[in-house]
Design a protein around this motif. Sequence first.
Motif, PDB file in Angstrom:
ATOM      1  N   MET A   1       0.859  -1.172   0.000  1.00  0.00           N
ATOM      2  CA  MET A   1       0.000   0.000   0.000  1.00  0.00           C
ATOM      3  C   MET A   1       0.900   1.228   0.000  1.00  0.00           C
ATOM      4  SD  MET A   1      -2.892   0.936   2.874  1.00  0.00           S
ATOM      5  CE  MET A   1      -4.426   0.719   2.045  1.00  0.00           C
ATOM      6  N   SER A   2       0.635   2.114  -0.918  1.00  0.00           N
ATOM      7  CA  SER A   2       1.430   3.343  -1.006  1.00  0.00           C
ATOM      8  C   SER A   2       0.858   4.392  -0.047  1.00  0.00           C
ATOM      9  CB  SER A   2       1.385   3.894  -2.430  1.00  0.00           C
ATOM     10  OG  SER A   2       0.093   4.435  -2.708  1.00  0.00           O
ATOM     11  N   PRO A   3       1.624   5.442   0.249  1.00  0.00           N
ATOM     12  CA  PRO A   3       1.113   6.508   1.111  1.00  0.00           C
ATOM     13  C   PRO A   3      -0.168   7.133   0.549  1.00  0.00           C
ATOM     14  CG  PRO A   3       3.482   6.676   0.984  1.00  0.00           C
ATOM     15  CD  PRO A   3       3.070   5.625  -0.011  1.00  0.00           C
ATOM     16  N   GLY A   4      -0.224   7.318  -0.765  1.00  0.00           N
ATOM     17  CA  GLY A   4      -1.417   7.890  -1.386  1.00  0.00           C
ATOM     18  C   GLY A   4      -2.629   6.983  -1.239  1.00  0.00           C
ATOM     19  N   GLN A   5      -2.426   5.693  -1.415  1.00  0.00           N
ATOM     20  CA  GLN A   5      -3.515   4.725  -1.245  1.00  0.00           C
ATOM     21  C   GLN A   5      -3.989   4.700   0.204  1.00  0.00           C
ATOM     22  OE1 GLN A   5      -1.257   1.408  -2.736  1.00  0.00           O
ATOM     23  NE2 GLN A   5      -2.491   1.298  -4.612  1.00  0.00           N
ATOM     24  N   PHE A   6      -3.038   4.803   1.115  1.00  0.00           N
ATOM     25  CA  PHE A   6      -3.373   4.788   2.543  1.00  0.00           C
ATOM     26  C   PHE A   6      -4.244   5.993   2.897  1.00  0.00           C
ATOM     27  CE2 PHE A   6      -2.171   5.687   7.039  1.00  0.00           C
ATOM     28  CZ  PHE A   6      -2.659   4.517   7.604  1.00  0.00           C
ATOM     29  N   LYS A   7      -3.853   7.171   2.442  1.00  0.00           N
ATOM     30  CA  LYS A   7      -4.619   8.381   2.723  1.00  0.00           C
ATOM     31  C   LYS A   7      -5.994   8.312   2.058  1.00  0.00           C
ATOM     32  CE  LYS A   7      -4.133  13.384   2.920  1.00  0.00           C
ATOM     33  NZ  LYS A   7      -3.206  14.497   2.710  1.00  0.00           N
ATOM     34  N   ARG A   8      -6.033   7.810   0.831  1.00  0.00           N
ATOM     35  CA  ARG A   8      -7.298   7.658   0.114  1.00  0.00           C
ATOM     36  C   ARG A   8      -8.235   6.706   0.874  1.00  0.00           C
ATOM     37  NH1 ARG A   8      -5.002   7.995  -4.372  1.00  0.00           N
ATOM     38  NH2 ARG A   8      -4.398   5.823  -4.576  1.00  0.00           N
ATOM     39  N   TRP A   9      -7.686   5.597   1.393  1.00  0.00           N
ATOM     40  CA  TRP A   9      -8.479   4.658   2.184  1.00  0.00           C
ATOM     41  C   TRP A   9      -9.116   5.377   3.374  1.00  0.00           C
ATOM     42  CZ3 TRP A   9      -7.409   3.647   7.346  1.00  0.00           C
ATOM     43  CH2 TRP A   9      -8.273   2.732   7.958  1.00  0.00           C
ATOM     44  N   ARG A  10      -8.313   6.151   4.104  1.00  0.00           N
ATOM     45  CA  ARG A  10      -8.821   6.852   5.292  1.00  0.00           C
ATOM     46  C   ARG A  10      -9.952   7.798   4.925  1.00  0.00           C
ATOM     47  NH1 ARG A  10      -8.138  11.785   7.334  1.00  0.00           N
ATOM     48  NH2 ARG A  10      -6.283  12.315   6.139  1.00  0.00           N
ATOM     49  N   LYS A  11      -9.750   8.550   3.855  1.00  0.00           N
ATOM     50  CA  LYS A  11     -10.769   9.523   3.463  1.00  0.00           C
ATOM     51  C   LYS A  11     -12.032   8.830   2.957  1.00  0.00           C
ATOM     52  CE  LYS A  11      -7.838  13.439   2.784  1.00  0.00           C
ATOM     53  NZ  LYS A  11      -7.939  14.780   2.256  1.00  0.00           N
ATOM     54  N   GLN A  12     -11.896   7.744   2.214  1.00  0.00           N
ATOM     55  CA  GLN A  12     -13.058   6.994   1.741  1.00  0.00           C
ATOM     56  C   GLN A  12     -13.839   6.391   2.896  1.00  0.00           C
ATOM     57  OE1 GLN A  12     -11.343   4.242  -1.087  1.00  0.00           O
ATOM     58  NE2 GLN A  12     -11.660   5.664  -2.793  1.00  0.00           N
ATOM     59  N   MET A  13     -13.134   6.046   3.953  1.00  0.00           N
ATOM     60  CA  MET A  13     -13.791   5.504   5.143  1.00  0.00           C
ATOM     61  C   MET A  13     -14.448   6.611   5.972  1.00  0.00           C
ATOM     62  SD  MET A  13     -13.486   2.171   5.298  1.00  0.00           S
ATOM     63  CE  MET A  13     -13.705   1.788   7.031  1.00  0.00           C
ATOM     64  N   GLY A  14     -14.148   7.870   5.648  1.00  0.00           N
ATOM     65  CA  GLY A  14     -14.713   8.997   6.377  1.00  0.00           C
ATOM     66  C   GLY A  14     -14.117   9.169   7.761  1.00  0.00           C
ATOM     67  N   LEU A  15     -12.850   8.764   7.923  1.00  0.00           N
ATOM     68  CA  LEU A  15     -12.192   8.813   9.227  1.00  0.00           C
ATOM     69  C   LEU A  15     -11.228   9.995   9.326  1.00  0.00           C
ATOM     70  CD1 LEU A  15     -11.237   5.030   9.524  1.00  0.00           C
ATOM     71  CD2 LEU A  15     -13.108   6.195  10.706  1.00  0.00           C
ATOM     72  N   SER A  16     -11.200  10.608  10.489  1.00  0.00           N
ATOM     73  CA  SER A  16     -10.166  11.605  10.768  1.00  0.00           C
ATOM     74  C   SER A  16      -8.863  10.846  10.994  1.00  0.00           C
ATOM     75  CB  SER A  16     -10.528  12.401  12.025  1.00  0.00           C
ATOM     76  OG  SER A  16     -10.495  11.552  13.166  1.00  0.00           O
ATOM     77  N   GLN A  17      -7.760  11.568  11.035  1.00  0.00           N
ATOM     78  CA  GLN A  17      -6.495  10.902  11.322  1.00  0.00           C
ATOM     79  C   GLN A  17      -6.540  10.244  12.692  1.00  0.00           C
ATOM     80  OE1 GLN A  17      -3.433  13.890  10.714  1.00  0.00           O
ATOM     81  NE2 GLN A  17      -3.095  13.178   8.625  1.00  0.00           N
ATOM     82  N   LYS A  18      -7.125  10.910  13.668  1.00  0.00           N
ATOM     83  CA  LYS A  18      -7.204  10.350  15.016  1.00  0.00           C
ATOM     84  C   LYS A  18      -8.050   9.083  15.030  1.00  0.00           C
ATOM     85  CE  LYS A  18      -8.661  11.312  19.765  1.00  0.00           C
ATOM     86  NZ  LYS A  18      -8.907   9.915  19.992  1.00  0.00           N
ATOM     87  N   ASP A  19      -9.210   9.122  14.370  1.00  0.00           N
ATOM     88  CA  ASP A  19     -10.089   7.950  14.356  1.00  0.00           C
ATOM     89  C   ASP A  19      -9.452   6.777  13.620  1.00  0.00           C
ATOM     90  OD1 ASP A  19     -12.012   9.303  15.822  1.00  0.00           O
ATOM     91  OD2 ASP A  19     -13.177   9.885  14.056  1.00  0.00           O
ATOM     92  N   ALA A  20      -8.780   7.058  12.511  1.00  0.00           N
ATOM     93  CA  ALA A  20      -8.101   5.995  11.756  1.00  0.00           C
ATOM     94  C   ALA A  20      -6.974   5.393  12.593  1.00  0.00           C
ATOM     95  CB  ALA A  20      -7.561   6.526  10.434  1.00  0.00           C
ATOM     96  N   ALA A  21      -6.207   6.250  13.258  1.00  0.00           N
ATOM     97  CA  ALA A  21      -5.115   5.764  14.107  1.00  0.00           C
ATOM     98  C   ALA A  21      -5.667   4.874  15.221  1.00  0.00           C
ATOM     99  CB  ALA A  21      -4.331   6.940  14.687  1.00  0.00           C
ATOM    100  N   ASP A  22      -6.757   5.310  15.852  1.00  0.00           N
ATOM    101  CA  ASP A  22      -7.368   4.511  16.924  1.00  0.00           C
ATOM    102  C   ASP A  22      -7.851   3.165  16.381  1.00  0.00           C
ATOM    103  OD1 ASP A  22      -6.911   6.547  18.743  1.00  0.00           O
ATOM    104  OD2 ASP A  22      -8.984   7.280  18.725  1.00  0.00           O
TER     105      ASP A  22
END
Length: 82
Positions: A1-22
């Motif tokens: 998974m690339s950094p761009g794919q990772f960020k895209r996954w988080r945004k598609q999931m509708g998660l903030s950075q904090k929520d994704a990290a948790d």
Amino acid sequence: MSPGQFKRWRKQMGLSQKDAADALGLKRRVLQYYEKGERDGKKVQIPRSISLACYALSQGVEEFDGVTAKKNVALEKAAAKE
């Protein structure tokens, strides 16, 4: 998974950075390193375990005991509406 794919996954999931990290069991700063793809000028690789956890979460899996997956019912309902 690339950094761009990772960020895209988080945004598609509708998660903030904090929520994704948790959800991934990470510190928010580590998540930021993964999204940026580097830390202190050095390349950061997203571990396979994190990539697989992203996939599991995107499929609604919240917990897995090695046999049975506990799914997120709210996520399943939202996906069914699409």
